[in-house]
Structures are given as C-alpha cells and as structure tokens.
Design an enzyme around this catalytic site. Sequence first.
Site, PDB file in Angstrom:
ATOM      1  N   CYS A   2       0.822  -1.211   0.000  1.00 20.26           N
ATOM      2  CA  CYS A   2       0.000   0.000   0.000  1.00 20.26           C
ATOM      3  C   CYS A   2       0.858   1.264   0.000  1.00 20.26           C
ATOM      4  O   CYS A   2       1.984   1.263   0.495  1.00 20.26           O
ATOM      5  CB  CYS A   2      -0.867   0.027   1.233  1.00 20.26           C
ATOM      6  SG  CYS A   2      -1.729  -1.506   1.528  1.00 20.26           S
ATOM      7  N   ARG A  27       4.793  -0.104  -6.153  1.00 18.60           N
ATOM      8  CA  ARG A  27       4.719  -0.930  -4.949  1.00 18.60           C
ATOM      9  C   ARG A  27       3.657  -2.014  -5.076  1.00 18.60           C
ATOM     10  O   ARG A  27       3.633  -2.948  -4.295  1.00 18.60           O
ATOM     11  CB  ARG A  27       4.379  -0.046  -3.736  1.00 18.60           C
ATOM     12  CG  ARG A  27       5.444   0.962  -3.409  1.00 18.60           C
ATOM     13  CD  ARG A  27       4.929   2.002  -2.463  1.00 18.60           C
ATOM     14  NE  ARG A  27       4.685   1.466  -1.145  1.00 18.60           N
ATOM     15  CZ  ARG A  27       5.460   1.669  -0.085  1.00 18.60           C
ATOM     16  NH1 ARG A  27       6.536   2.395  -0.199  1.00 18.60           N
ATOM     17  NH2 ARG A  27       5.169   1.162   1.075  1.00 18.60           N
ATOM     18  N   TRP A  75      -3.292  -2.619  -1.280  1.00 20.79           N
ATOM     19  CA  TRP A  75      -2.965  -3.980  -1.723  1.00 20.79           C
ATOM     20  C   TRP A  75      -3.640  -4.894  -0.720  1.00 20.79           C
ATOM     21  O   TRP A  75      -3.262  -4.933   0.451  1.00 20.79           O
ATOM     22  CB  TRP A  75      -1.446  -4.154  -1.717  1.00 20.79           C
ATOM     23  CG  TRP A  75      -0.939  -5.412  -2.319  1.00 20.79           C
ATOM     24  CD1 TRP A  75      -0.848  -5.714  -3.644  1.00 20.79           C
ATOM     25  CD2 TRP A  75      -0.404  -6.548  -1.622  1.00 20.79           C
ATOM     26  NE1 TRP A  75      -0.295  -6.959  -3.804  1.00 20.79           N
ATOM     27  CE2 TRP A  75      -0.025  -7.494  -2.592  1.00 20.79           C
ATOM     28  CE3 TRP A  75      -0.220  -6.861  -0.282  1.00 20.79           C
ATOM     29  CZ2 TRP A  75       0.537  -8.721  -2.261  1.00 20.79           C
ATOM     30  CZ3 TRP A  75       0.333  -8.087   0.044  1.00 20.79           C
ATOM     31  CH2 TRP A  75       0.709  -8.993  -0.939  1.00 20.79           C
ATOM     32  N   ASN A 101      -1.342   1.921   6.299  1.00 17.59           N
ATOM     33  CA  ASN A 101      -0.521   0.800   5.813  1.00 17.59           C
ATOM     34  C   ASN A 101      -0.177  -0.061   7.015  1.00 17.59           C
ATOM     35  O   ASN A 101       0.102   0.466   8.093  1.00 17.59           O
ATOM     36  CB  ASN A 101       0.803   1.291   5.213  1.00 17.59           C
ATOM     37  CG  ASN A 101       0.622   1.894   3.847  1.00 17.59           C
ATOM     38  OD1 ASN A 101      -0.479   1.930   3.333  1.00 17.59           O
ATOM     39  ND2 ASN A 101       1.710   2.370   3.280  1.00 17.59           N
ATOM     40  N   GLY A 102      -0.127  -1.382   6.822  1.00 14.68           N
ATOM     41  CA  GLY A 102       0.228  -2.274   7.919  1.00 14.68           C
ATOM     42  C   GLY A 102      -0.934  -3.196   8.243  1.00 14.68           C
ATOM     43  O   GLY A 102      -1.875  -3.331   7.446  1.00 14.68           O
ATOM     44  N   GLU A 483      17.360 -17.770  -9.024  1.00 14.70           N
ATOM     45  CA  GLU A 483      16.936 -16.397  -9.338  1.00 14.70           C
ATOM     46  C   GLU A 483      16.360 -16.325 -10.759  1.00 14.70           C
ATOM     47  O   GLU A 483      15.373 -15.629 -10.999  1.00 14.70           O
ATOM     48  CB  GLU A 483      18.131 -15.441  -9.152  1.00 14.70           C
ATOM     49  CG  GLU A 483      17.912 -13.999  -9.582  1.00 14.70           C
ATOM     50  CD  GLU A 483      16.774 -13.283  -8.848  1.00 14.70           C
ATOM     51  OE1 GLU A 483      16.209 -13.821  -7.895  1.00 14.70           O
ATOM     52  OE2 GLU A 483      16.445 -12.150  -9.268  1.00 14.70           O
ATOM     53  N   LYS A 487      12.576 -15.052 -11.571  1.00 12.96           N
ATOM     54  CA  LYS A 487      12.266 -13.930 -12.471  1.00 12.96           C
ATOM     55  C   LYS A 487      11.221 -14.364 -13.484  1.00 12.96           C
ATOM     56  O   LYS A 487      10.265 -13.645 -13.754  1.00 12.96           O
ATOM     57  CB  LYS A 487      13.521 -13.441 -13.225  1.00 12.96           C
ATOM     58  CG  LYS A 487      14.499 -12.623 -12.443  1.00 12.96           C
ATOM     59  CD  LYS A 487      14.054 -11.225 -12.083  1.00 12.96           C
ATOM     60  CE  LYS A 487      13.364 -11.136 -10.781  1.00 12.96           C
ATOM     61  NZ  LYS A 487      14.083 -11.164  -9.543  1.00 12.96           N
ATOM     62  N   GLU A 490       7.674 -14.912 -11.828  1.00 11.18           N
ATOM     63  CA  GLU A 490       6.949 -13.757 -11.280  1.00 11.18           C
ATOM     64  C   GLU A 490       6.454 -12.788 -12.344  1.00 11.18           C
ATOM     65  O   GLU A 490       5.417 -12.165 -12.146  1.00 11.18           O
ATOM     66  CB  GLU A 490       7.715 -13.055 -10.148  1.00 11.18           C
ATOM     67  CG  GLU A 490       9.027 -12.473 -10.490  1.00 11.18           C
ATOM     68  CD  GLU A 490       9.775 -11.928  -9.271  1.00 11.18           C
ATOM     69  OE1 GLU A 490       9.171 -11.702  -8.217  1.00 11.18           O
ATOM     70  OE2 GLU A 490      10.978 -11.712  -9.401  1.00 11.18           O
ATOM     71  N   HIS A 506      17.757 -37.125  -8.793  1.00  8.73           N
ATOM     72  CA  HIS A 506      17.044 -37.609  -7.598  1.00  8.73           C
ATOM     73  C   HIS A 506      15.560 -37.263  -7.634  1.00  8.73           C
ATOM     74  O   HIS A 506      14.898 -37.292  -6.602  1.00  8.73           O
ATOM     75  CB  HIS A 506      17.703 -37.042  -6.338  1.00  8.73           C
ATOM     76  CG  HIS A 506      19.137 -37.473  -6.202  1.00  8.73           C
ATOM     77  ND1 HIS A 506      19.489 -38.735  -5.817  1.00  8.73           N
ATOM     78  CD2 HIS A 506      20.283 -36.818  -6.472  1.00  8.73           C
ATOM     79  CE1 HIS A 506      20.812 -38.841  -5.824  1.00  8.73           C
ATOM     80  NE2 HIS A 506      21.318 -37.683  -6.221  1.00  8.73           N
ATOM     81  N   LYS A 605       5.964  -4.469  -4.315  1.00  8.90           N
ATOM     82  CA  LYS A 605       7.393  -4.158  -4.320  1.00  8.90           C
ATOM     83  C   LYS A 605       8.012  -4.337  -2.950  1.00  8.90           C
ATOM     84  O   LYS A 605       9.129  -4.808  -2.815  1.00  8.90           O
ATOM     85  CB  LYS A 605       7.601  -2.727  -4.816  1.00  8.90           C
ATOM     86  CG  LYS A 605       9.068  -2.321  -4.921  1.00  8.90           C
ATOM     87  CD  LYS A 605       9.789  -3.122  -5.976  1.00  8.90           C
ATOM     88  CE  LYS A 605      11.283  -2.883  -5.999  1.00  8.90           C
ATOM     89  NZ  LYS A 605      11.979  -3.971  -6.709  1.00  8.90           N
TER      90      LYS A 605
HETATM   91  C1  F6R Z   1      11.624 -10.691  -6.517  1.00 10.44           C
HETATM   92  C2  F6R Z   1      11.515  -9.710  -5.463  1.00 10.44           C
HETATM   93  C3  F6R Z   1      11.210 -10.193  -4.085  1.00 10.44           C
HETATM   94  C4  F6R Z   1      12.068  -9.429  -3.067  1.00 10.44           C
HETATM   95  C5  F6R Z   1      11.675  -9.830  -1.636  1.00 10.44           C
HETATM   96  C6  F6R Z   1      12.559  -9.149  -0.609  1.00 10.44           C
HETATM   97  O1  F6R Z   1      11.898 -10.087  -7.747  1.00 10.44           O
HETATM   98  O2  F6R Z   1      11.645  -8.537  -5.670  1.00 10.44           O
HETATM   99  O3  F6R Z   1      11.405 -11.569  -3.983  1.00 10.44           O
HETATM  100  O4  F6R Z   1      13.408  -9.727  -3.319  1.00 10.44           O
HETATM  101  O5  F6R Z   1      10.342  -9.485  -1.404  1.00 10.44           O
HETATM  102  O6  F6R Z   1      12.473  -7.771  -0.709  1.00 10.44           O
HETATM  103  P1  F6R Z   1      13.552  -6.808  -0.048  1.00 10.44           P
HETATM  104  O7  F6R Z   1      14.839  -7.029  -0.769  1.00 10.44           O
HETATM  105  O8  F6R Z   1      13.010  -5.433  -0.232  1.00 10.44           O
HETATM  106  O9  F6R Z   1      13.668  -7.212   1.392  1.00 10.44           O
END
Ligand code: F6R
Length: 610
Positions: A2, A27, A75, A101-102, A483, A487, A490, A506, A605
């Site tokens: 949010c 975000r 959100w 927010n929260g 990773e 990517k 997501e 395995h 985000k």
């Molecule tokens: C993936 C992504 C998330 C963040 C995770 C941690 O592309 O962005 O997996 O890496 O939510 O976020 P931070 O680094 O802000 O603690």
Amino acid sequence: MCGIIGYIGEKPANQIIFDGLTRLEYRGYDSAGIAVLDGGRLLVKKEVGKLRNLHDMFITDFPSASTHGIGHTRWATHGRPSGFNAHPHGDCKTSLMVAHNGIIENYIKLKTRLTLAGHVFLSETDSEVLAHLIESHYSGNLEVAVRTALQEVEGAYAIVVIHRDHPDCLICARKESPLIVAVGQGENFIASDVTAIMHYTRTVHYLDNLCMAIVKRDGVDFFDVDGHSMDKKPVQVDWNPVAAEKGGFSHFMLKEIHEQPQVIRDTIGGRTSEEEGKIYLTELGLSGPDIFKFQRIVMVACGTAYYAGCVGKYMIEKLVRIPVECDLASEFRYREPIVDANTLVVAVSQSGETADTLAAVREARARGAKVLGIVNAKESSLTREVDGLVYIHAGPEIGVASTKAYIAMLTAFTLLALLLGKIRGTLTPAAVRREISELKRLPQEIEKVLANSAPIRVLAERFENAHNFLYLGRGINFPTALEGALKLKEISYIHAEAYAAGEMKHGPIALIDKELPVFVIATASAIYDKIISNVKEVQARSGIVIALATEGDEEIGKYVEHVIYLPRVSELLSPILNVIPLQLFAYFVADLRGLDVDQPRNLAKSVTVE
Ligand code: F6R
C-alpha cells in the site's frame, strides 16, 4: 504494498495526491482512494482498479480544488479488493478519514467492542477500526484522540488522518511501517515512500518508530508515543528523480536491467584501492576483534535478496573460510534460531522494510548476535535496527521484479568477502588486488551482454508458450538458477523450477521430455565437466537445453541446440554476469505475452506485512 500520501498547502490536493500515488504504483496495489477537506466537508472517492483508469474520477470529475487531503493505494490483505474496502476509511459521521498501511492484529476485538458501542462499519478491513477508534476518543483534540487510539492498537501501522474540524493540519503516526514527512515552501507532504514526493521537495523527515507528527502548511511538530515534543532535523534526499523515470525504455524493469553496469560501478565507488589491495566499508560497524570473533555467519532475507545471500555464502566460504548458513527470514524468525554473540547475522534487503527480514533481525539481536544490513533504501527501518551496514547504492528500483538491486547485492557481497578475508588473513593483498581488478572489469563485460540481447529475444519468441521450465546450476551458480526461475515465474506467470544440477537425477529428471526447456548454467568453472554430464542426462531424455556458456567453449555446441555465450570472468564473479541473460529472457517472454512487466499480478514491491 500500500501507498500513502497526505498534502496540505496551496495547490489542488487531488492532483498532488494522484501524482504521488502514481509514483507509488510500483509498490503494487489493487484499489485507490482520495479524501479532501472542502468547505468543512470531507469529500471521498475510492474505487478498485489502476490509477490510469481512475484518472477521471480523481482529477477531471473531482468536485473540489481543495488544498488539503489524503490518498492511498491499497494492496488487499483483510477483505477483497473493492470500493468499500479501499482507503481512506471514515468514522460514523464522516468527520474524519484515515489511510493506513500495515496490519492491525487486534482489530476483531476492537471492532466487536466498537460495534457493541454503536459504531457502524462499512468495510471488511482491519484498517477501518482506526477511524472508529479515533472517533470514540475524540472530544475536540485530534492529537490526543489519535494518540489514545493508537495506544490500544496491536500490530503495525503508518497512518495519516484528516478531520473536518481541523482544516489547518494532518496528523500522521507510525509503528513498524515506514512514513516520511517532506517539507516544502508553504506546503508539506506525508508519504509512505520518498519517491512519491521527490518532484516537489528533497527535504525529508523520516518519522521515527512509534512517533507522531502534526503537519501544517507552515510547519511540522513531532511527538513521541507519550506526547512529548521532539526535535528533528530533516535530511536532504540525493536520489535523482530522473532515475525514477523510464528514460526511454518501455518498462522500468528493462531500464533497470540496463542500469546494471553503472550500478556495479556505484556499489564499488570509492570503496577499493587496487594498488594497496584494500577495501573500505565505512558503515560496517564491526571492529577487527569483532570480525575475528565470529565463528559463523547466518544470512537472513526473502526472495531475490535471499538468493543474493546464497551467492554471498559461496563467496564468503571460499574467501574467508567461515561457515555460512542461509535462512529464509520467515523461517528463521519462528524456529528459535541458534545464534549468539559469536554469530554474525547478515540481513539482506532492497527496501529495508520487509516485515519478515525486520523480525528476523530483532530475533537475532535478542539472542545476542551482531547484525549487519546489506541494504539499498537509505533511512529505511532496517538501517536503524542493525549494528552495521553495507549500502548497495542501486538507486530507486521501481520494477516490482528485482534486478539491479540483486546485482548490487552480489557486488556488495564481493566487497564484504574481500574485506573479511583480508582482515582474517585468508586472503593476501595480491589476491584482493586480483579480485578488485576482476570486479572492476565486470561492468564492461555486462555492457557487451546487454548490447547483444537480440538472440535472447529470439529464444524468448521460440519458448514464450512453454508451460514449464527447469533451471539447473551448480556451486556458486545454483542460486543463479533459482533467481532465473523466480524472475520468469513472477513476471511471465510460467511455472519454473530450479535445481542444483547434481540433484536432478534424484527426482526432477522425471519431468524431462521433448516439451521441457531446461536452462543449464555451464560457464567455465572447476565443475564444468560435472555440468556437461548433467547436460547429457537432459539430452538423453529429449529435453531442450539452453546453455549459458563461456565464449570460446567449443565443446558445449556439440551437445546442445541453444547456447548463450558470455564473456569469461572469474568463477567467483560469474553469478553477476550469468543472471543478466536470465533477467532478459524473463523480461522478453513477459513482454511478448503482453503482461504488466513492472507490476505483475499479486506482487508488491515492498512486503511490509507478514
Ligand atoms: C523478486 C523480489 C522479491 C524481493 C523480496 C525481498 O523479484 O523482488 O522476492 O526480493 O520481497 O524484498 P527486499 O529485498 O526489499 O527485502
């Protein structure tokens, strides 16, 4: 997650708030709302959807040019996305509105009590309880009512409150969730993130945890939780607003992928002396004796930051010879972790606001461990809860899928491993010099990969309709496979799994057939032959291998159909290079599928709730 904006000044509040919310879009959100004070009445508009579709409702058709208001992008956590559940939320008489927010953890108890007392709730959210709680404590003094209400609340909050009988102020407060107050000329702003207001002012107060502010047109007063007035000095934000724009790229993610060579330079910037073989990490907060004392390192993080920590493990174990464990922050925090004063806990986070990572840090410190933060966002909550820091200097990352922050984290881990190795005597100055020189060469090698991205797009066209992908890597490039798969899933919503290549036989080998594309990271390394055996295992079952290989490798072409050649770099630094084509591949596939690359569905985000 949010976003919150508050504005009090001389300009039309709905426009400033809409603009700020738009800058917070990255975000992630599902609905939005604005409330302004207009001639003693609160006007409220809120709806589900993207801001571009809500423009007319908030701007063209908005029935007021008020200069005082609040806004929110939501959100959904408690209650589905809907107009009723969107913020701001009001009390029974719409005399006040709150954006939050929260998560209010004891909201059911509070809501039951307030309902019995006659309050009528319109939404399914936890947040609405705040508006009614403040109403229940209000008898003319808004500051006291907000403070008293917050004393009853359990959980996390960043809030902004507007009241029809207080046309000269907004009130804001925070616990755990971030909030800033930004200072302009005859106008002041409140925001959950500095990017929202950077275009108006760079003078910013980061509100302290459990503190509150009364924000007027011509000044701001800060208070602690007991109402004692506090002195606070603003800081000047040095992020470049241009860095937060797309700069000619079709998406922020693509722009951020292309910024990576510069990000590496910025992360290294002024922290190395190649001639002397020295590393300077001035905010490290660890003394030489501290560094000698550690018997173990534990990484805690989430998502991409966790995978960065996994690469950091390989780097530190190789160069410093200290055992390193990696733990997902959400697991670490609840399993009574075994850490003590001889453990260094390293918390890795782009935003510095990830709820699980913050909780893991608190758990580690409560058990006596020293905590080092590897962080991007300056002044974020994490930076205030750790013993020392290595800022990664990636600049604002807007695309929800993390790219440049990952690269910057790996660069920061290289510097950290070199420094620890130098101090603990596992690395000679000559070895440090060699690695510094290799690290400094990386940006130009990445530039070559970026300049030659067309074949990766061709591959994306070939595989955009695949239903599943497998990513295989070994050693320091096993996290690269993880990773790469993250990517792809997501942003393209294609199922992708990653495995340590040696683990394939395995179980996951059962998945392989002629429909399955398998990325194999096969760059030159001490275990290259082992990887080639894994490639042959996939080939033998008709899987389609896409190999990442080192320029000059003539052998790999004998076994596989698709090869992406990459410049030769040291094995230790190869994860920094190898992830680039995987980021590009994910980007191209998502773009070809016409998806919202920068704001993928269901993702936020900054994950500031558990
Ligand atoms: C993936 C992504 C998330 C963040 C995770 C941690 O592309 O962005 O997996 O890496 O939510 O976020 P931070 O680094 O802000 O603690």
